[in-house]
Scaffold this motif. Sequence first.
Motif, PDB file in Angstrom:
ATOM      1  N   ASP A  29      46.787  33.261  37.374  1.00 60.32           N
ATOM      2  CA  ASP A  29      45.831  33.683  36.352  1.00 60.32           C
ATOM      3  C   ASP A  29      44.413  33.840  36.892  1.00 60.32           C
ATOM      4  O   ASP A  29      43.446  33.450  36.242  1.00 60.32           O
ATOM      5  CB  ASP A  29      45.869  32.706  35.179  1.00 60.32           C
ATOM      6  N   ALA A  30      44.287  34.399  38.084  1.00 59.87           N
ATOM      7  CA  ALA A  30      42.965  34.560  38.701  1.00 59.87           C
ATOM      8  C   ALA A  30      42.259  35.805  38.170  1.00 59.87           C
ATOM      9  O   ALA A  30      42.898  36.824  37.900  1.00 59.87           O
ATOM     10  CB  ALA A  30      43.115  34.659  40.213  1.00 59.87           C
ATOM     11  N   TYR A  31      40.937  35.698  38.020  1.00 60.20           N
ATOM     12  CA  TYR A  31      40.113  36.862  37.702  1.00 60.20           C
ATOM     13  C   TYR A  31      38.684  36.579  38.144  1.00 60.20           C
ATOM     14  O   TYR A  31      38.293  35.431  38.328  1.00 60.20           O
ATOM     15  CB  TYR A  31      40.168  37.217  36.209  1.00 60.20           C
ATOM     16  N   ALA A  32      37.929  37.637  38.356  1.00 56.55           N
ATOM     17  CA  ALA A  32      36.528  37.522  38.754  1.00 56.55           C
ATOM     18  C   ALA A  32      35.682  38.298  37.773  1.00 56.55           C
ATOM     19  O   ALA A  32      36.170  39.203  37.092  1.00 56.55           O
ATOM     20  CB  ALA A  32      36.331  38.060  40.171  1.00 56.55           C
ATOM     21  N   ARG A  33      34.393  37.952  37.710  1.00 57.19           N
ATOM     22  CA  ARG A  33      33.487  38.653  36.816  1.00 57.19           C
ATOM     23  C   ARG A  33      32.057  38.410  37.249  1.00 57.19           C
ATOM     24  O   ARG A  33      31.776  37.492  38.010  1.00 57.19           O
ATOM     25  CB  ARG A  33      33.694  38.228  35.371  1.00 57.19           C
ATOM     26  N   ALA A 118      33.138  45.828  39.366  1.00 63.38           N
ATOM     27  CA  ALA A 118      33.479  46.776  38.306  1.00 63.38           C
ATOM     28  C   ALA A 118      34.849  46.443  37.732  1.00 63.38           C
ATOM     29  O   ALA A 118      35.750  45.988  38.445  1.00 63.38           O
ATOM     30  CB  ALA A 118      33.468  48.201  38.858  1.00 63.38           C
ATOM     31  N   GLN A 119      34.988  46.659  36.434  1.00 66.50           N
ATOM     32  CA  GLN A 119      36.246  46.415  35.737  1.00 66.50           C
ATOM     33  C   GLN A 119      37.420  46.991  36.517  1.00 66.50           C
ATOM     34  O   GLN A 119      37.375  48.134  36.954  1.00 66.50           O
ATOM     35  CB  GLN A 119      36.193  47.022  34.334  1.00 66.50           C
ATOM     36  N   ASP A 120      38.462  46.173  36.700  1.00 59.12           N
ATOM     37  CA  ASP A 120      39.723  46.529  37.357  1.00 59.12           C
ATOM     38  C   ASP A 120      39.634  46.660  38.873  1.00 59.12           C
ATOM     39  O   ASP A 120      40.639  46.964  39.511  1.00 59.12           O
ATOM     40  CB  ASP A 120      40.341  47.796  36.753  1.00 59.12           C
ATOM     41  N   PRO A 140      41.696  40.327  40.475  1.00 57.55           N
ATOM     42  CA  PRO A 140      41.203  41.449  39.665  1.00 57.55           C
ATOM     43  C   PRO A 140      39.889  41.108  38.971  1.00 57.55           C
ATOM     44  O   PRO A 140      39.675  39.976  38.553  1.00 57.55           O
ATOM     45  CB  PRO A 140      42.321  41.657  38.636  1.00 57.55           C
ATOM     46  N   VAL A 141      39.016  42.092  38.881  1.00 57.29           N
ATOM     47  CA  VAL A 141      37.771  41.924  38.134  1.00 57.29           C
ATOM     48  C   VAL A 141      38.088  42.212  36.666  1.00 57.29           C
ATOM     49  O   VAL A 141      38.667  43.244  36.337  1.00 57.29           O
ATOM     50  CB  VAL A 141      36.671  42.880  38.642  1.00 57.29           C
ATOM     51  N   ASP A 142      37.727  41.268  35.806  1.00 58.95           N
ATOM     52  CA  ASP A 142      37.958  41.421  34.370  1.00 58.95           C
ATOM     53  C   ASP A 142      36.668  41.057  33.644  1.00 58.95           C
ATOM     54  O   ASP A 142      36.387  39.882  33.400  1.00 58.95           O
ATOM     55  CB  ASP A 142      39.106  40.532  33.913  1.00 58.95           C
TER      56      ASP A 142
END
Length: 163
Positions: A29-33, A118-120, A140-142
């Motif tokens: 469940d990794a994501y960056a922002r 940037a998104q995605d 993924p960037v979310d």
Amino acid sequence: MISTRNLMAGLLAAFIAVPAFAADIKVMDAYARSASPGAVTGAAFMHVMNTGAEEDRLIAAASPAAEKVELHTHEEDANGVMRMIHVEEGFVLPAGETLMLERGGKHVMLMGLTGPLAQDDMVEITLTFEQAGEIKIEVPVDLERQGGHSMDHGSDHGASDGS
């Protein structure tokens, strides 16, 4: 006919659903922002499970997406103000447990971004563990994901844009 955008979205969803494994460590469940398109800081969040019989420790992180990457957490000061701090000793990961890197808590801090998040987009991050060694993951960037606290890091990171 399947559009390129739909195909890419499907591939991304399939990739995200497959957790990263190395030794006894499983990253899920990794994501960056980042706080805004022009931000010089960002963060990555994930769940890190130790499926082994021995304790491990997440001791470092690195990424070509940032000039500096640190492990951070939030701590309340004597005045009740939450401040972000660098956790130099890293995060303990007990055997059979999951380390939650989440907004408003422990996370991987990306400072001096080399470009906008940037998104995605996908961000490569290398996590270093005392026992398991290095694990490279694609995150993924979310920017749309809700939850936790805001990414208001203020001047605690030396950022001038309030990200």
